[in-house]
Write an enzyme that holds these catalytic residues in place. Sequence first.
Site, PDB file in Angstrom:
ATOM      1  N   ASP A   2       0.857  -1.186   0.000  1.00  0.00           N
ATOM      2  CA  ASP A   2       0.000   0.000   0.000  1.00  0.00           C
ATOM      3  C   ASP A   2       0.892   1.234   0.000  1.00  0.00           C
ATOM      4  O   ASP A   2       1.550   1.506   0.994  1.00  0.00           O
ATOM      5  CB  ASP A   2      -0.886  -0.049   1.258  1.00  0.00           C
ATOM      6  CG  ASP A   2      -1.548   1.281   1.549  1.00  0.00           C
ATOM      7  OD1 ASP A   2      -1.806   2.038   0.598  1.00  0.00           O
ATOM      8  OD2 ASP A   2      -1.811   1.556   2.741  1.00  0.00           O
ATOM      9  N   ASP A  15      -6.789 -12.291 -13.623  1.00  0.00           N
ATOM     10  CA  ASP A  15      -7.822 -13.233 -13.204  1.00  0.00           C
ATOM     11  C   ASP A  15      -9.041 -12.949 -14.065  1.00  0.00           C
ATOM     12  O   ASP A  15      -9.386 -11.791 -14.294  1.00  0.00           O
ATOM     13  CB  ASP A  15      -8.175 -12.975 -11.734  1.00  0.00           C
ATOM     14  CG  ASP A  15      -8.319 -14.242 -10.942  1.00  0.00           C
ATOM     15  OD1 ASP A  15      -9.165 -15.060 -11.317  1.00  0.00           O
ATOM     16  OD2 ASP A  15      -7.596 -14.403  -9.938  1.00  0.00           O
ATOM     17  N   ASN A  36     -17.857 -16.975 -14.382  1.00  0.00           N
ATOM     18  CA  ASN A  36     -19.020 -17.739 -13.915  1.00  0.00           C
ATOM     19  C   ASN A  36     -20.131 -16.867 -13.341  1.00  0.00           C
ATOM     20  O   ASN A  36     -21.299 -17.194 -13.434  1.00  0.00           O
ATOM     21  CB  ASN A  36     -18.570 -18.751 -12.861  1.00  0.00           C
ATOM     22  CG  ASN A  36     -19.736 -19.546 -12.306  1.00  0.00           C
ATOM     23  OD1 ASN A  36     -20.367 -20.324 -13.028  1.00  0.00           O
ATOM     24  ND2 ASN A  36     -20.084 -19.324 -11.053  1.00  0.00           N
ATOM     25  N   ASP A  76     -24.931 -16.313 -10.697  1.00  0.00           N
ATOM     26  CA  ASP A  76     -24.292 -17.019 -11.818  1.00  0.00           C
ATOM     27  C   ASP A  76     -24.808 -16.509 -13.152  1.00  0.00           C
ATOM     28  O   ASP A  76     -26.023 -16.392 -13.351  1.00  0.00           O
ATOM     29  CB  ASP A  76     -24.596 -18.525 -11.742  1.00  0.00           C
ATOM     30  CG  ASP A  76     -23.530 -19.262 -10.972  1.00  0.00           C
ATOM     31  OD1 ASP A  76     -23.154 -18.776  -9.882  1.00  0.00           O
ATOM     32  OD2 ASP A  76     -23.073 -20.324 -11.447  1.00  0.00           O
ATOM     33  N   ASP A  79     -11.286 -18.340 -13.467  1.00  0.00           N
ATOM     34  CA  ASP A  79     -11.802 -18.664 -12.134  1.00  0.00           C
ATOM     35  C   ASP A  79     -12.962 -19.662 -12.233  1.00  0.00           C
ATOM     36  O   ASP A  79     -13.825 -19.545 -13.114  1.00  0.00           O
ATOM     37  CB  ASP A  79     -12.306 -17.354 -11.513  1.00  0.00           C
ATOM     38  CG  ASP A  79     -12.846 -17.513 -10.115  1.00  0.00           C
ATOM     39  OD1 ASP A  79     -12.046 -17.743  -9.212  1.00  0.00           O
ATOM     40  OD2 ASP A  79     -14.072 -17.405  -9.929  1.00  0.00           O
ATOM     41  N   LEU A  99     -19.360 -23.396 -14.671  1.00  0.00           N
ATOM     42  CA  LEU A  99     -19.902 -22.545 -15.744  1.00  0.00           C
ATOM     43  C   LEU A  99     -21.323 -22.930 -16.166  1.00  0.00           C
ATOM     44  O   LEU A  99     -22.148 -22.077 -16.456  1.00  0.00           O
ATOM     45  CB  LEU A  99     -18.960 -22.642 -16.947  1.00  0.00           C
ATOM     46  CG  LEU A  99     -18.679 -21.376 -17.715  1.00  0.00           C
ATOM     47  CD1 LEU A  99     -18.171 -20.283 -16.809  1.00  0.00           C
ATOM     48  CD2 LEU A  99     -17.631 -21.658 -18.798  1.00  0.00           C
ATOM     49  N   GLU A 145     -24.923 -25.529 -15.686  1.00  0.00           N
ATOM     50  CA  GLU A 145     -25.764 -26.422 -14.879  1.00  0.00           C
ATOM     51  C   GLU A 145     -26.701 -27.101 -15.882  1.00  0.00           C
ATOM     52  O   GLU A 145     -26.896 -26.580 -16.984  1.00  0.00           O
ATOM     53  CB  GLU A 145     -26.633 -25.642 -13.879  1.00  0.00           C
ATOM     54  CG  GLU A 145     -25.906 -24.656 -12.995  1.00  0.00           C
ATOM     55  CD  GLU A 145     -25.345 -23.446 -13.715  1.00  0.00           C
ATOM     56  OE1 GLU A 145     -25.999 -22.949 -14.665  1.00  0.00           O
ATOM     57  OE2 GLU A 145     -24.245 -23.006 -13.362  1.00  0.00           O
ATOM     58  N   GLU A 166      -8.771 -22.753 -13.335  1.00  0.00           N
ATOM     59  CA  GLU A 166      -8.918 -23.256 -11.972  1.00  0.00           C
ATOM     60  C   GLU A 166      -9.972 -24.359 -11.975  1.00  0.00           C
ATOM     61  O   GLU A 166     -11.155 -24.095 -12.154  1.00  0.00           O
ATOM     62  CB  GLU A 166      -9.357 -22.124 -11.036  1.00  0.00           C
ATOM     63  CG  GLU A 166      -9.460 -22.588  -9.597  1.00  0.00           C
ATOM     64  CD  GLU A 166     -10.436 -21.748  -8.753  1.00  0.00           C
ATOM     65  OE1 GLU A 166     -10.253 -21.704  -7.538  1.00  0.00           O
ATOM     66  OE2 GLU A 166     -11.385 -21.177  -9.308  1.00  0.00           O
ATOM     67  N   HIS A 223      -4.760 -18.064  -2.500  1.00  0.00           N
ATOM     68  CA  HIS A 223      -5.572 -17.217  -1.621  1.00  0.00           C
ATOM     69  C   HIS A 223      -6.778 -17.954  -1.043  1.00  0.00           C
ATOM     70  O   HIS A 223      -7.538 -17.362  -0.298  1.00  0.00           O
ATOM     71  CB  HIS A 223      -6.046 -16.003  -2.419  1.00  0.00           C
ATOM     72  CG  HIS A 223      -6.921 -16.390  -3.576  1.00  0.00           C
ATOM     73  ND1 HIS A 223      -6.445 -17.093  -4.668  1.00  0.00           N
ATOM     74  CD2 HIS A 223      -8.241 -16.236  -3.786  1.00  0.00           C
ATOM     75  CE1 HIS A 223      -7.438 -17.332  -5.488  1.00  0.00           C
ATOM     76  NE2 HIS A 223      -8.541 -16.824  -4.988  1.00  0.00           N
TER      77      HIS A 223
END
Length: 656
Positions: free
Chosen positions: A119, A196, A200, A272, A302, A307, A309, A365, A433
Amino acid sequence: MGRTANTTGILFLLLFFMAFFTTIIYLFSRSFRSEAPGEPIEELAVPFWKTNIILQVYPRSLYDAITDGTGDLVAVSVVMDVRLKRSLSDSHRKTAKRKKQPWWQREIIYQIYPRSFLDVKGKGTGGLKGITSKVDYLRDLGVGVVWLSPIYASPMKDFGYDISNFTAIDPIFGNMEEFEELVTTFHQYGLKVVMDFVPNHSSDQHEWFVKSVKQEDPYTDYYIWANSKGTDDSGSPIPPNNWLSVFRGSAWEWNEERGQFYYHQFLAEQPDLNFRSQAVKEEMKTVLKFWLEKGVDGFRVDAILHLFEVEDLSLDEPEVPGSENPEDYASLDHIYTTDLPETLNVLQEWRHLLDQYPDKLLMVEVYTDKIDVLMKYYGNETIPLADFPFNFLLIERLKDRSQLTGEYLRDAVGLWLDNLPDGKWASWVLGNHDVGRVSSRVGEDLVDALNMLNLLLPGTPVTYYGEEIGMQNTFISWEDTQDPLGCRWGPEHYQEYSRDPARTPMQWDNSNFAGFSDASETWLPVNPNYKTVNVAAQIMAQASHLKVYQELAVLRKDEVFLKGNVTFPIITEDIFSFLRFLDNSNWYLVVINTSQRSVEANLLQDSIQELPHKATVVLRSTSDTSESTQPGLEVPLDKLPLTSGEGMVLLLPPGN
Ligand code: GLC
């Protein structure tokens, strides 16, 4: 006449068989050569008859091409021909690939969690200017790629993974000008910048969602909406199915205004996106293009497993037998909400898009322990997908020290390498993370050894900021807890789930707040161990984790680590080892004592491969201060002293 014809025939047959066997042996020597994960293929100078399988062919019975009931030479040649063509095209492919190794295979990736790096504006939260100002540090560390966790406009409910504008920088981190300056500076230093990419879901504050709630076209179907199944006794609407959020509890949130449920795989504030909508797919491609035009070098995608369903929202997911907490994500088998085949099609489109720009990296990921699922995300020769899915096996398997043995580590490493599709490249990850710091999970004594493994195995290493100095988890009280995942489990259980302990400020020196910030408080507390565990102290020290890391980064530039083969000569309960070798190169043996006590290892006795009696120490763990194992000295391999958790890199004498 008849006799001459016979003799010629016999001679011809003899010649033919000689040629045939030579070819078969040659072809098999190409197919069964020593293990070479990833792309590099170099042969060992071992006689072909030691390393190959001899195939005996009985021509009468191999294949009958003339259809007279007996195998024949025509057929033998047909079979050989097919094999030969395949082999030639293989060798062509491999030569073509050998020409230029992509930068992302040659470099180390360093993950920065921007809130916590530096910072320089006195806000208590890190930002882009802070990161840019540390470019010297990153270069001197020896990393070549910086992956930034999300810096996009966000209400910060999931600290940047809830995005309200995919093409804007959040003011907490800086602005677009500062971002452009970061990219330019890093590129001037020869460092790549990877973003990144969070496709999704968006934030519920995103304009798309706000308009979707109001059913304004074209946004009406940008998200996954469903009617309730009815109302319960208290009059509340019942969700369409039992699907759960990764962050616990139902994945459905009722929206009063639209009078429907929407689906969220993570927080309710992270609805989503609907990837069955062509418009959504196009929007996300526009996002990728936007950042590519800004000059970024690639993306980390990510949560890609989530992604899609299934379309039929009435389907309940099956329960996992024996699970105790029905709210817990792990209590269901996610057959309708993860890894749907459609995902790979979208990934293919992104790959195609990235390939319109020179040399871009695409890593995904994929959080699963199913190795076949993981490998799918590489794609294949004809349909390449990600350059690699992150290899989380060392995270999954190194949750603590309890099971760690040489054999256990060999299994974890082998699982990836043995399943790697032809021509694909591995990656190695010790932390990120989302999980506790590796030094706290398995023990500080292993920090250097695990960095040796991460940086020297074949594949691309990913280092989470602070791993190079052995940063540890920080205790965060319930009152200070920020992570929504921790918060959702309440004061009793938050410590089991909170990701805050691994997200605390980078420890630069022993000044206030570890040199991270001039503010009066920081967004998460600094680890109290910063007085001793910090960059400045480790630069000054004679030996330190940081110094070992820097030396490893230099060593990794040796072609043997970038292109060489690997074997695992000594694997015992206490010892994990790997040998990196390549013709016309140095050969290195990396030995790790996985136990929590000092050992004197007899590598010669336990090796499955012939090893020389002595080797030269190149690098050893910081904890080892013994005179006899100083770098540059020769050590006996039948009596190698190793401290608890120690790793040692040994150079084998030439000719091995
Ligand atoms: C990924 C991120 C994690 C985030 C989640 C939702 O798993 O690594 O930090 O919370 O996606 O975006």
